[in-house]
Design a protein around this motif. Structure first.
Motif, PDB file in Angstrom:
ATOM      1  N   UNK A  55       6.198 -27.265  -9.386  1.00  0.00           N
ATOM      2  CA  UNK A  55       7.400 -26.944  -8.741  1.00  0.00           C
ATOM      3  C   UNK A  55       8.327 -28.092  -8.392  1.00  0.00           C
ATOM      4  N   UNK A  56       8.157 -29.260  -9.252  1.00  0.00           N
ATOM      5  CA  UNK A  56       8.953 -30.361  -8.523  1.00  0.00           C
ATOM      6  C   UNK A  56      10.556 -30.330  -8.557  1.00  0.00           C
ATOM      7  N   UNK A  57      11.053 -28.957  -9.474  1.00  0.00           N
ATOM      8  CA  UNK A  57      12.467 -28.981  -9.278  1.00  0.00           C
ATOM      9  C   UNK A  57      12.681 -28.514  -7.737  1.00  0.00           C
ATOM     10  N   UNK A  58      11.747 -27.870  -7.241  1.00  0.00           N
ATOM     11  CA  UNK A  58      12.082 -27.426  -5.521  1.00  0.00           C
ATOM     12  C   UNK A  58      11.903 -28.636  -4.801  1.00  0.00           C
ATOM     13  N   UNK A 116      35.951 -35.605 -10.849  1.00  0.00           N
ATOM     14  CA  UNK A 116      34.661 -34.990 -11.329  1.00  0.00           C
ATOM     15  C   UNK A 116      33.734 -35.073 -10.428  1.00  0.00           C
ATOM     16  N   UNK A 117      33.245 -33.811 -10.034  1.00  0.00           N
ATOM     17  CA  UNK A 117      32.193 -33.734  -9.090  1.00  0.00           C
ATOM     18  C   UNK A 117      30.613 -33.404  -9.470  1.00  0.00           C
ATOM     19  N   UNK A 118      29.953 -34.149  -9.590  1.00  0.00           N
ATOM     20  CA  UNK A 118      28.616 -33.782 -10.439  1.00  0.00           C
ATOM     21  C   UNK A 118      27.488 -33.659  -9.422  1.00  0.00           C
ATOM     22  N   UNK A 119      26.784 -32.482  -9.794  1.00  0.00           N
ATOM     23  CA  UNK A 119      25.485 -32.116  -8.891  1.00  0.00           C
ATOM     24  C   UNK A 119      24.418 -32.632  -9.763  1.00  0.00           C
ATOM     25  N   UNK A 120      23.757 -33.785  -9.180  1.00  0.00           N
ATOM     26  CA  UNK A 120      22.932 -34.499  -9.675  1.00  0.00           C
ATOM     27  C   UNK A 120      21.549 -34.229  -9.158  1.00  0.00           C
ATOM     28  N   UNK A 121      21.299 -33.027  -8.512  1.00  0.00           N
ATOM     29  CA  UNK A 121      19.910 -32.835  -7.600  1.00  0.00           C
ATOM     30  C   UNK A 121      18.870 -32.690  -8.761  1.00  0.00           C
ATOM     31  N   UNK A 122      18.878 -32.139 -10.164  1.00  0.00           N
ATOM     32  CA  UNK A 122      18.089 -32.062 -10.992  1.00  0.00           C
ATOM     33  C   UNK A 122      17.824 -33.164 -12.091  1.00  0.00           C
ATOM     34  N   UNK A 123      19.061 -33.888 -11.993  1.00  0.00           N
ATOM     35  CA  UNK A 123      19.087 -34.773 -13.132  1.00  0.00           C
ATOM     36  C   UNK A 123      18.900 -36.339 -12.696  1.00  0.00           C
ATOM     37  N   UNK A 124      19.211 -36.760 -11.631  1.00  0.00           N
ATOM     38  CA  UNK A 124      19.079 -37.937 -10.931  1.00  0.00           C
ATOM     39  C   UNK A 124      17.376 -38.535 -10.800  1.00  0.00           C
ATOM     40  N   UNK A 125      16.642 -37.399 -10.490  1.00  0.00           N
ATOM     41  CA  UNK A 125      15.033 -37.681 -10.277  1.00  0.00           C
ATOM     42  C   UNK A 125      14.701 -37.764 -11.950  1.00  0.00           C
ATOM     43  N   UNK A 165      19.381 -35.447  -4.004  1.00  0.00           N
ATOM     44  CA  UNK A 165      18.220 -35.639  -2.708  1.00  0.00           C
ATOM     45  C   UNK A 165      17.327 -36.443  -2.990  1.00  0.00           C
ATOM     46  N   UNK A 166      16.712 -36.838  -1.865  1.00  0.00           N
ATOM     47  CA  UNK A 166      15.491 -37.942  -2.015  1.00  0.00           C
ATOM     48  C   UNK A 166      14.241 -37.173  -2.316  1.00  0.00           C
ATOM     49  N   UNK A 167      14.198 -35.911  -1.701  1.00  0.00           N
ATOM     50  CA  UNK A 167      12.955 -35.111  -1.799  1.00  0.00           C
ATOM     51  C   UNK A 167      12.701 -34.806  -3.237  1.00  0.00           C
ATOM     52  N   UNK A 168      13.600 -34.522  -4.155  1.00  0.00           N
ATOM     53  CA  UNK A 168      13.525 -34.179  -5.597  1.00  0.00           C
ATOM     54  C   UNK A 168      12.868 -35.380  -6.318  1.00  0.00           C
ATOM     55  N   UNK A 212       7.512 -21.708  -8.982  1.00  0.00           N
ATOM     56  CA  UNK A 212       8.672 -21.092  -8.255  1.00  0.00           C
ATOM     57  C   UNK A 212       8.771 -19.800  -9.070  1.00  0.00           C
ATOM     58  N   UNK A 213       9.228 -18.576  -8.220  1.00  0.00           N
ATOM     59  CA  UNK A 213       9.865 -17.379  -8.576  1.00  0.00           C
ATOM     60  C   UNK A 213      11.091 -16.918  -7.551  1.00  0.00           C
TER      61      UNK A 213
END
Lengths: 128, 400
Positions: free
Chosen positions: B26-29, B190-199, B216-219, B352-353
């Motif tokens: 569940x690391x994406x969370x 251009x605004x990029x949501x990098x929550x799932x990519x930067x990590x 986010x740092x926590x991901x 996750x569900x």
């Protein structure tokens, strides 16, 4: 840990009791749980202060659907003022399981919907 | 697996859930944290805890230095031109809110273009902005396999003032071609949501040629409560601050105030100093392994999981691991995702569900919810085998 999916829950999930709808029901009440998208609709017919007939439709996890099925069996023919007294403890006893703070919402959804239905029946009764 | 040796750095991976060793998928969370990060935070609180930017004493100087070093580390990590372009916020959601409301006057009544695969946090702030500004909100769809419709984007990007899009979808797993999008829409912000990519992969803001990036740092092995808004300096200068108070001001009278220089204009109040310290430790740790290696590892695990899972479940999103980030969302016919997750939990497997904060996406593909397994550098192929075994059990339990 006791397994969540007891025989009784799986039985009600696989063979739900009172599933379907009542045409021209006195009260039709729908509620949902945004956490998981569980949905329950209760069709209720009343005879004075008792629930004469109940059916439900819904979609969602086994806990919520089994709870709706089991609850429908319990409340048929019961006094509405007794039903609104039911709480979390009674539902956990009914399901033979104790659930965490997230999952308990699934188990309580049918009861919540049912109570809303009863309250709107009571409200209607006093209006007329 | 090459990265297996790093598992020992993560204390939590040794714990047992229901008598079984934890299999954390569940690391994406949120990701787990290595002891290097936990120790850096403890070290800060035990040895140099002080408020920053205003205390002249030694501890204040030391804490300020650590906080600013964290900013420099982040800036280098995403290849920002200057550290001042890195604003510390609480998380990706806050970063996107600061971006949307900061751009309020710049965007004015111009069109805001999003994709249909956005997380609520990259949808609702823009919805609100569109309502406040009476601006048009438009969406680019995705095809049956979960790929962004680029031709549609080309059409709709023409008169867009802002394009806000995720680099990696948290449900489909799709990695979007951000560089290509930035080329197509060179006039738009251009605004990029990098929550799932930067990590999970190398992200270079200059190479991608984007204006804003949120993550986010926590991901990414860091603590909760700290995240980043990156924006180009000239844009940050024009943007309005979103949170007002101390630290973000230069001159204050009873009736007026002028804003501080970058990045402080956007950082009102005492920030999450320990969070920044932990964040730096997390980035140091990731860089020691190398983001390319982490991406390769994610891809290997995802490829393996796609092959193993495809016989057992309905996989959502692209079929090829190279087009996906390290997560797989799926459904199992009429078994609800919560029931899948509950059975897996009995075997110590955390997935996750739910709707993963992407309700419109789920509605679009005609489901209420999905289950999601997500991977990071500490996951192994053996863990995927355990997942498969447990999913087979789900199938048996719920067989009608």
């Amino acid at each position: 840990m006791k397994e969540i999916y007891s025989e009784i829950i799986l039985d009600h999930w696989k063979n739900p009791r009172n599933k379907g709808r009542i045409e021209n029901a006195d009260i039709v009440i729908e509620d949902s749980n945004p956490l998981c998208g569980d949905k329950i609709t209760f069709y209720l017919d009343f005879e004075k202060e008792t629930i004469r007939d109940v059916k439900f439709e819904g979609s969602g996890c086994a806990i919520s659907q089994a709870a709706a099925s089991m609850l429908s069996e319990i409340v048929k023919g019961k006094n509405i003022y007794d039903i609104v007294k039911l709480e979390k403890d009674e539902i956990e006893k009914m399901l033979h399981v104790s659930l965490g703070p997230n999952r308990i919402k699934c188990a309580l959804l049918p009861l919540k919907a049912l109570k809303l239905g009863i309250y709107s029946y009571i409200g209607k009764k006093y209006k007329t | 697996m090459r990265l297996e040796k790093y598992r020992k750095d993560f204390p939590i991976l040794k714990i047992k859930i229901n008598g079984k060793r934890l299999v954390y998928l569940d690391s994406a969370a949120t990701s787990q944290k290595p002891k290097q990060v936990i120790e850096a935070i403890t070290d800060y609180y035990q040895n140099y805890n002080a408020n920053i930017h205003r205390s002249i004493h030694s501890l204040g100087e030391e804490a300020t230095k650590a906080y600013e070093e964290a900013r420099e580390t982040v800036a280098k990590f995403i290849n920002a031109e200057k550290p001042e372009e890195v604003i510390f916020v609480r998380n990706t959601t806050e970063a996107l809110n600061v971006a949307a409301f900061g751009l309020r006057k710049i965007v004015s009544t111009g069109k805001i273009l999003l994709s249909e695969m956005e997380h609520h946090s990259n949808l609702i702030p823009w919805q609100q902005l569109a309502k406040i500004n009476n601006a048009k909100l438009d969406f680019v769809g995705f095809d049956q396999d979960g790929y962004l419709k680029i031709e549609e984007l080309k059409q709709k990007a023409r008169n867009a003032k802002v394009i806000a899009i995720t680099q990696a979808s948290n449900v489909l797993g799709t990695i979007n071609p951000i560089k290509e999008i930035a080329e197509i829409a060179s006039d738009a912000i251009i605004v990029v949501d990098g929550a799932q990519s930067v990590p999970h992969m190398p992200v270079d803001v200059q190479e991608l040629d984007i204006d804003i990036l949120a993550f986010s740092a926590h991901k990414m092995l860091g603590p909760t409560g700290i995240g980043v808004l990156y924006a180009r300096e000239e844009l940050l200068k024009k943007m309005e601050p979103f949170i007002f108070g101390s630290e973000m001001i230069k001159e204050v009278s009873f009736n007026n105030a002028s804003w501080n220089d970058l990045p402080y204009k956007f950082e009102a109040g005492t920030p999450h100093i320990a969070g920044a310290v932990g964040f730096k430790a997390a980035i140091d740790y990731l860089q020691k392994i190398g983001m390319k290696n982490i991406r390769r590892h994610d891809q290997e695990i995802t490829d393996y999981a796609l092959k193993k899972l495809s016989k057992l479940v309905n996989i959502i999103g692209p079929k090829k691991a190279k087009d996906r980030s390290g997560l797989i969302a799926f459904t199992m016919n009429d078994v609800h995702p919560h029931d899948i997750a509950a059975i897996l939990n009995e075997d110590g497997i955390a997935i996750r569900s739910g709707h993963h904060c992407a309700m419109p996406l789920h509605t679009k593909i005609g489901i209420n919810a999905s289950a999601r397994a997500s991977f990071y550098l500490y996951n192994t192929k053996q863990e995927i085998d355990l997942l498969v075994k447990s999913l087979e059990k789900v199938k048996r339990v719920f067989e009608k």
